[in-house]
Design an enzyme around this catalytic site. Structure first.
Site, PDB file in Angstrom:
ATOM      1  N   GLU A   1     -71.166 -30.222  41.455  1.00  0.00           N
ATOM      2  CA  GLU A   1     -70.034 -29.303  41.331  1.00  0.00           C
ATOM      3  C   GLU A   1     -69.239 -29.626  40.070  1.00  0.00           C
ATOM      4  O   GLU A   1     -68.840 -30.774  39.870  1.00  0.00           O
ATOM      5  CB  GLU A   1     -69.086 -29.427  42.534  1.00  0.00           C
ATOM      6  CG  GLU A   1     -69.653 -28.944  43.851  1.00  0.00           C
ATOM      7  CD  GLU A   1     -68.644 -29.048  44.989  1.00  0.00           C
ATOM      8  OE1 GLU A   1     -68.786 -28.279  45.944  1.00  0.00           O
ATOM      9  OE2 GLU A   1     -67.719 -29.882  44.921  1.00  0.00           O
ATOM     10  N   CYS A   2     -69.004 -28.635  39.241  1.00  0.00           N
ATOM     11  CA  CYS A   2     -68.088 -28.712  38.107  1.00  0.00           C
ATOM     12  C   CYS A   2     -68.402 -29.904  37.189  1.00  0.00           C
ATOM     13  O   CYS A   2     -69.302 -29.827  36.369  1.00  0.00           O
ATOM     14  CB  CYS A   2     -66.642 -28.747  38.600  1.00  0.00           C
ATOM     15  SG  CYS A   2     -65.424 -28.291  37.348  1.00  0.00           S
ATOM     16  N   GLY A   3     -67.678 -31.014  37.310  1.00  0.00           N
ATOM     17  CA  GLY A   3     -67.967 -32.175  36.488  1.00  0.00           C
ATOM     18  C   GLY A   3     -69.388 -32.659  36.665  1.00  0.00           C
ATOM     19  O   GLY A   3     -70.014 -33.154  35.718  1.00  0.00           O
TER      20      GLY A   3
ATOM     21  N   SER B   1     -73.225 -25.943  39.779  1.00  0.00           N
ATOM     22  CA  SER B   1     -72.363 -24.830  39.371  1.00  0.00           C
ATOM     23  C   SER B   1     -70.947 -25.350  39.179  1.00  0.00           C
ATOM     24  O   SER B   1     -70.639 -26.500  39.500  1.00  0.00           O
ATOM     25  CB  SER B   1     -72.379 -23.712  40.415  1.00  0.00           C
ATOM     26  OG  SER B   1     -71.508 -24.004  41.492  1.00  0.00           O
TER      27      SER B   1
END
Length: 459
Positions: free
Chosen positions: A333-335, A435
């Site tokens: 996720e993200c990072g 994502s």
């Protein structure tokens, strides 16, 4: 107190009014009274909950009504209240600020009504007198069905000023003013571009918070607060079908947990453990090897601040690539997405080599690239969703990911019945999915079922 449950929501007139600081002080103060406190945060924010946890030693939980259906959210709330005497719930933004113009959608006020909790309104008392009563009256009458039970005044420099404000509010609004908060520079929370600095990064001065709680003990009527916070009943909740405790039996999840990656909802970790998954934490920054595992989770955080060190740990990057090639079910996720990409360009323009599992380049910007809630519909099979299934989550990032392969999710932002934005995101490579979306697994039982099924293929 064990026979009765207490809860209140500390709401504000807007962002930046001091909700987090005052929440932390009240958490510590209530613990001084030997009460078992359970902190919560309205909305998806990770930073405030991290501070709650650091100050009181109890994992704070998010109450997010965009991602979670009401029966599920209520069930999560009640589950945590089983071992608590009192819930201290920090609101989000201003009391009536929700997702769009409807004050009853994803707002602090809506959450208060859903849970049946009284609201304590925090207002700023600096450089104002009777006009503050007009502010309180506006919040009071905006929704007469809301249980606005009391007021606390922030940034009050003297008892004489407080008495003036208290008398005005109680006279014109007929609401009890429970106390005030004097300026306390010693507990100012550090900030940067994404908001607060994480409690994990900051060396939390516990003595300062102990002193702040002692100050509040002199300026806030805690007995009155407790009297107002008695719940008549806990809200009715119901779980959807959850994976049973054998669904993840024999599976081990390697959970990235260090300075660079630490944004996780405790509820998500609980769901995995209840499914029988063995969770082993590791550090992409410091460790030289991955745990023996069938699943890897790389959560959000600040990899851009540690990009050089992450890139320098080439042994870990090699182990991650090998795990991906073996078919380990990797979710990021993200990072975590930025870490799994090919390269990461930090805010200074320096480019760092990353894992090169999801082909693409991450670049930090000076402005938010995307912020807020969104819906993502799978266009093809992914680790968390089958084609056509919709996942709800939120994004908050200053980076942009420039992919070299097509995205697998159709994303859109819908507010007040209008589609504001549409884009694609999320990338699936082999058994790895990444994502920018932060999600809560309790919204759809199928999400964990998909991930566990993918992990079982490598047993």
């Amino acid at each position: 107190m064990a026979a009765r449950h207490h809860a209140f929501i500390l709401a504000g007139t807007g962002s930046g009014c001091g909700k987090t600081t005052v929440t932390l002080g009240l958490l510590r103060l209530l613990q001084k009274r030997a009460l078992r406190v359970q902190p919560f945060k309205v909305g998806p924010d990770y930073l405030d909950t991290g501070w709650h946890t650091a100050i009181c030693g109890v994992a704070s939980r998010n109450l997010d009504s965009f991602m979670l259906p009401p029966p599920v959210l209520n069930a999560l709330f009640c589950e945590q209240m089983r071992q608590a005497d009192i819930a201290v719930i920090e609101g989000v933004m201003g009391l009536y600020d929700g997702y769009g113009v409807d004050p009853n959608y994803c707002s602090t006020a809506a959450m208060a009504k859903q849970l049946g909790c009284p609201v304590i309104l925090l207002v700023d008392g600096k450089a104002v007198s009777t006009s503050l009563a007009a502010t309180v009256m506006g919040f009071q009458h905006f929704d007469p069905t809301l249980n606005l039970a009391g007021v606390i005044v922030n940034r009050v420099t003297s008892d004489a000023h407080y008495q003036l404000l208290k008398n005005a509010i109680e006279h014109y609004c007929s609401l009890p003013v429970l106390g005030y908060v004097p300026p306390c520079d010693g507990v100012a929370l550090p900030e940067r571009h994404l908001g607060l600095i994480t409690a994990r990064e900051s060396l939390v001065n516990q003595q300062s918070w102990h002193d702040f709680a002692a100050t509040l003990e002199q300026t806030v009527d805690v007995d009155a607060l407790l009297s107002l916070s008695v719940l008549s009943a806990l809200p009715a909740g119901m779980w959807p079908e959850r994976p049973d405790n054998t669904a993840g039996a024999g599976l081990t999840l390697a959970l990235a947990d260090d300075e660079a990656f630490n944004f996780y909802y405790p509820d998500n970790i609980d769901l995995l453990e209840r499914a029988g998954v063995n969770i082993v934490r590791f550090s992409p920054l410091h460790d030289r090897a991955l745990p023996d595992c069938q699943m890897i989770w790389l959560g959000g955080g600040y990899p851009e601040l540690y990009a050089a060190d992450l890139a320098a740990n080439t042994v870990m990057l090699k182990h991650l690539r090998a795990a991906h090639q073996r078919g380990v079910a990797i979710y990021a996720e993200c990072g975590g997405l930025m870490y799994l990409g090919s390269t990461l360009e930090d805010s200074g323009g320096e480019i760092h080599q990353m894992a090169n599992i999801i082909p693409g380049h991450s670049k930090m910007g000076k402005r938010l690239t995307r912020f807020g809630y969104c819906e993502a519909q799978a266009m093809q099979p992914t680790l968390l969703a089958a084609p056509g299934e919709i996942v709800r989550g939120h994004e908050f990032h200053y980076s942009d990911f420039i992919p070299e392969t097509p995205a697998v999710m159709a994303c859109r932002k819908v507010r007040d019945g209008r589609v504001l934005q549409e884009w694609t995101g999320g990338w699936q490579t082999g058994n790895t999915f990444a994502s920018y979306l932060h999600v809560h697994f309790a919204q759809r039982p199928e999400m964990l079922q998909h991930w566990l099924a993918a992990a079982r293929r490598v047993l």
